[in-house]
Design a protein around this motif. Sequence first.
Motif, mmCIF file in Angstrom:
data_model
loop_
_atom_site.group_PDB
_atom_site.id
_atom_site.type_symbol
_atom_site.label_atom_id
_atom_site.label_comp_id
_atom_site.label_asym_id
_atom_site.label_seq_id
_atom_site.Cartn_x
_atom_site.Cartn_y
_atom_site.Cartn_z
ATOM 1 N N UNK A 178 27.035 14.911 59.632
ATOM 2 C CA UNK A 178 28.123 14.844 58.654
ATOM 3 C C UNK A 178 27.891 15.840 57.528
ATOM 4 N N UNK A 179 26.648 15.904 57.032
ATOM 5 C CA UNK A 179 26.337 16.844 55.951
ATOM 6 C C UNK A 179 26.556 18.282 56.385
ATOM 7 N N UNK A 180 26.159 18.610 57.604
ATOM 8 C CA UNK A 180 26.341 19.970 58.105
ATOM 9 C C UNK A 180 27.815 20.281 58.310
ATOM 10 N N UNK A 181 28.542 19.330 58.875
ATOM 11 C CA UNK A 181 29.967 19.557 59.112
ATOM 12 C C UNK A 181 30.731 19.706 57.810
ATOM 13 N N UNK A 182 30.364 18.897 56.804
ATOM 14 C CA UNK A 182 31.029 18.971 55.511
ATOM 15 C C UNK A 182 30.910 20.356 54.901
ATOM 16 N N UNK A 183 29.788 21.011 55.160
ATOM 17 C CA UNK A 183 29.555 22.340 54.580
ATOM 18 C C UNK A 183 29.904 23.460 55.553
ATOM 19 N N UNK A 184 30.611 23.105 56.635
ATOM 20 C CA UNK A 184 31.046 24.100 57.625
ATOM 21 C C UNK A 184 29.877 24.846 58.251
ATOM 22 N N UNK A 875 25.080 44.664 48.618
ATOM 23 C CA UNK A 875 25.455 45.750 49.522
ATOM 24 C C UNK A 875 26.514 45.292 50.511
ATOM 25 N N UNK A 876 26.410 44.051 50.964
ATOM 26 C CA UNK A 876 27.430 43.546 51.883
ATOM 27 C C UNK A 876 28.791 43.489 51.204
ATOM 28 N N UNK A 877 28.795 43.184 49.913
ATOM 29 C CA UNK A 877 30.058 43.153 49.177
ATOM 30 C C UNK A 877 30.663 44.548 49.087
ATOM 31 N N UNK A 878 29.824 45.563 48.796
ATOM 32 C CA UNK A 878 30.318 46.944 48.756
ATOM 33 C C UNK A 878 30.943 47.322 50.104
ATOM 34 N N UNK A 879 30.246 46.968 51.171
ATOM 35 C CA UNK A 879 30.770 47.292 52.505
ATOM 36 C C UNK A 879 32.073 46.553 52.769
ATOM 37 N N UNK A 880 32.116 45.291 52.409
ATOM 38 C CA UNK A 880 33.309 44.489 52.660
ATOM 39 C C UNK A 880 34.525 45.116 51.987
ATOM 40 N N UNK A 881 34.370 45.503 50.725
ATOM 41 C CA UNK A 881 35.490 46.094 50.003
ATOM 42 C C UNK A 881 35.945 47.380 50.690
ATOM 43 N N UNK A 882 34.989 48.223 51.063
ATOM 44 C CA UNK A 882 35.346 49.456 51.745
ATOM 45 C C UNK A 882 36.052 49.208 53.066
ATOM 46 N N UNK A 883 35.526 48.290 53.854
ATOM 47 C CA UNK A 883 36.153 47.944 55.135
ATOM 48 C C UNK A 883 37.569 47.429 54.929
ATOM 49 N N UNK A 884 37.694 46.500 53.997
ATOM 50 C CA UNK A 884 38.985 45.855 53.768
ATOM 51 C C UNK A 884 40.043 46.880 53.332
ATOM 52 N N UNK A 911 41.584 39.059 59.345
ATOM 53 C CA UNK A 911 41.483 37.604 59.249
ATOM 54 C C UNK A 911 40.091 37.141 59.684
ATOM 55 N N UNK A 912 39.542 37.831 60.676
ATOM 56 C CA UNK A 912 38.170 37.524 61.072
ATOM 57 C C UNK A 912 37.182 37.770 59.943
ATOM 58 N N UNK A 913 37.447 38.828 59.136
ATOM 59 C CA UNK A 913 36.585 39.086 57.987
ATOM 60 C C UNK A 913 36.670 37.947 56.975
ATOM 61 N N UNK A 914 37.879 37.399 56.754
ATOM 62 C CA UNK A 914 38.012 36.294 55.787
ATOM 63 C C UNK A 914 37.299 35.050 56.275
ATOM 64 N N UNK A 915 37.339 34.804 57.582
ATOM 65 C CA UNK A 915 36.634 33.636 58.112
ATOM 66 C C UNK A 915 35.132 33.803 57.979
ATOM 67 N N UNK A 916 34.675 35.056 58.098
ATOM 68 C CA UNK A 916 33.255 35.302 57.905
ATOM 69 C C UNK A 916 32.789 34.933 56.519
ATOM 70 N N UNK A 919 31.359 31.494 56.001
ATOM 71 C CA UNK A 919 29.973 31.285 56.431
ATOM 72 C C UNK A 919 28.979 32.048 55.576
ATOM 73 N N UNK A 920 29.459 32.797 54.584
ATOM 74 C CA UNK A 920 28.582 33.630 53.772
ATOM 75 C C UNK A 920 28.918 33.435 52.294
ATOM 76 N N UNK A 921 28.550 32.270 51.711
ATOM 77 C CA UNK A 921 28.913 31.994 50.326
ATOM 78 C C UNK A 921 28.336 33.010 49.344
ATOM 79 N N UNK A 922 27.151 33.573 49.652
ATOM 80 C CA UNK A 922 26.578 34.575 48.754
ATOM 81 C C UNK A 922 27.491 35.795 48.657
#
Length: 964
Positions: A178-184, A875-884, A911-916, A919-922
């Motif tokens: 339940x705890x794991x499911x609650x946090x996706x 760095x992942x945020x920089x990449x995400x913005x560029x990709x998007x 949309x796949x990027x948004x779903x990612x 899973x990546x709160x950081x």
Amino acid sequence: MAIFHFSAKVIGRSSGRSSVAAAAYRAGERLHDERIDRDHDFTSKAGVVHSEVLLPEGASPELADRAKLWNAVEKAEKRKDAQLAREVEFALPRELSQEDAIELAREFVEAEFVAEGMVADLNVHWDVGKDGQAKPHAHVMLTMREVVGDKFGAKVREWNRSELIEQWREHWAEHVNLALATRDIDARIDHRSLADQGIALEPQDKIGPTASRIGGRGLEAERIEEHRAIAQRNGERIIANPALALDAITHHLATFTRRDLAAFVHRHSDGKEQFDAVLSAVRKSAELVALGIDGRGQERFTSRAMIDTEQRLQSAADNLSSRAAHVVSPEQQVRALERSAARGLTLSGEQHAAFEHVTGRLGLALVVGYAGTGKSAMLGVAREAWEGAGYAVRGATLSGIAAENLEAGSGIASRTIASLEHAWSKSNELLTARDVLVIDEAGMVGTRQMERVLSRAADAGAKVVLVGDPQQLQAIEAGAAFRALHERHGGVEITEIRRQHADWQRDATRHLATGRTREAIRAYDEHGTVHAVDTREAAREALIARWDSARQADPSASRIILTHTNDEVRELNLMARDRMRRAGDLGGDATVETARGERQFASGDRIMFLRNERGLCIKNGTLGTVEAAQSSRMAVHTDDGRKVAFETREYAHIDHGYAATIHKAQGVTVDRSHVLATPGMDSHASYVALSRHRDGTDLHYGKDDFADQSKLVRLLGRERAKDLASDHAEQDPVKAFAERRGITFRERIAELARKVPEKVRGIFDGFRPRQNGLEILPAQKPAGTPESRAVERYARSFQDIARMHEQGLPVLPHQNEALDHAAQALDALRPEATRDLAAAFTRRPDLVGDAAAGRSRDAIRAMDHEAAIRPDPVLRAERFVGDWKQLEAQRTQLREQGDEAGARKLAAQMRGMTKGLERDPELEIQLRSKAKELGLEQRPERSLHLELADTLGKERTRPFDIGL
């Protein structure tokens, strides 16, 4: 990877133990032992992140002092061989933060131990292994005597029942899941023993590195020695037969990652030397199959046994489907239809089509139907036609209550698949060519079990009819056999819902069946049957009040309370029973010792049977009303009209039946249902829970679980469909297996190879990440190093396979083997190097040819680039913005050119990027400051991934369309 570990043992004087010493060690404290006048000092112990003593009602607050508590326990015990305390130890999921893990442990301890009257000394340890991975676990020391004030009285014998430990194990698994499911978090644990799961390895306790280091001091020596001995034996078994490991890993999941494999081997080996040997044995095993890279960039594997099972399943299904031996003449069909019409049952057009399909000549027939479409009624008419033609009709389901419902709705004598398989193993009740086997709720049957049953039927020449709904509750074991068989062989669909009486409720069920949870909940909300309150506790109270009011207004109507976990079921049962007692609707209480502990039953109580018992003709999940209750004997009137009497010493698998878990309710139909929503639910559970009623349902939730209705919709609408099986008709079953799971690695290689000669520039070429304002430049690697040679070797193997695909030729075994060996050599030089290089090739296809030709410098730079970005959220945020931004620009351009199909394809990628992000709160935290760069005016009350998803429109595709 979340693991299951739960053990319980007694701390006693007979082995020279002291409860004060044990408490001092687990808490990392210094405690004085008054009985032997000695200090036990473990203040140097590392890894203790939380300690507290939890007291039951009636206990003196003074016992919260650890020294006073355990000295009082020692004082209460006079015998030299006294049992002093019980210790429970369980692993905490490393996927949770320390704060969440501590809260999870506390909630479990309070619910299972403190609420029953035990004093619990809880200590959470957060050790870190040599591999850098956290190994969190909890130690709970429990008192064994009743406590009143600061005094201990008699020992409570009920707490010593062996079956109680299994109950605790099951409840702990439910708490964690339940705890794991609650946090996706996409991870689950299983409380069952390896033997019960069909895994030929010895079960073992989990010992952390800290406990191992202090083993020589004698405190945990016996347990550590036993653990290592079992781990050593399991390791030896796996080295001798690596398929044991692959069978265990693929028991619930069809595919797994490198990390899953390493974690499994670490648990089932002793020491680095054996770990390396076991891991090497599994990796070199001919049974291990590399599938490629999945949508998350992780390499996935399966076992050849799993692929073989799926091939056997398809072969058996093909065999059955090709036969035309079970003839029901048109005259016999007409007579069955006329008899049903005479009873007042007239089949709809869809039901009639399904009837003709299942009574046709072919040996395999499938019916897909929404919940409440009258599948059982149609099967009842088909049964008459089959029996009229001289066939014997048998029913089979995964659960006992489903078998009972199939039998009640269709008249087909039914039992569980497990009981049928047991009989077959004894050469009893074997199928023949004159049998028709109807499997209901087929979507819940796993691949292995479905294969065994269909192979038996094919060998015997029997006919098989599969009936189910792949959108309802998923198979517990690996695979999704029913869905795969429907895709391959087709079937008849029944979409006209009959269970619900109101048109808008039937529409809502259709919405649930097709994944449109938002529309369904909105419909119920508009009709005033969705009820939100501040807390889950208040939601329980509101649900019970509404249930009680409806019960008194219409006592003859059938009703059930549904929720996700056994803990909630227990609480709701007690609350409902209290209302019955206050209303004067129950007789005198009798105390019954049940398999789940002591319960109070009285005439008028609702009761549920929890285990199949052929002698009583009851199934697991059968519901009824108590007519007479004594501690030694009970009489029950079941809901299907039978009277059952039994001795409680002979059958004790009962509990109150006002509430039930959603899993117990699949196949149940009632006039009205009352549902308590909790975060562990998904779209499949929601569909089942909200489709059990004829007249109405009420959905209750607390805002401490779901902040608002949008959060409720998001969690209750989560898709968790299991993988499809491989396609037997494909020439390459491994490729088919991979592609059905979205793993298209080799096809991606071919795509890249086609682009290489053209030197296509990647859309992210030239992108340089920055950290603290400085550009990150990959280090130069000299030519001719082991790393460059490994990269070149991998690229050549990569390109060889691409050429074969490009020419339409099958990939040769030695080419696959060369790629695997190249990947192993590269990863041996640097962990995750293959993953980083594959990601670099995906973003820069021109690198493949250069590296294969010996010009590896740029490929190594790109690989280093990926290695730098992967662990760094900035760095992942920089990449995400560029990709998007790049994809958004391309999408806009395609729309301006009138290419809507191309624009939708890019929108799906985005949309796949948004779903990612879910899973990546950081990463999402880092992106909050970049909302304007993404074209957003972010609202603080909404998650950024939801804001981004809204910009893409509402298009949605489903992996399995059953024809709405």
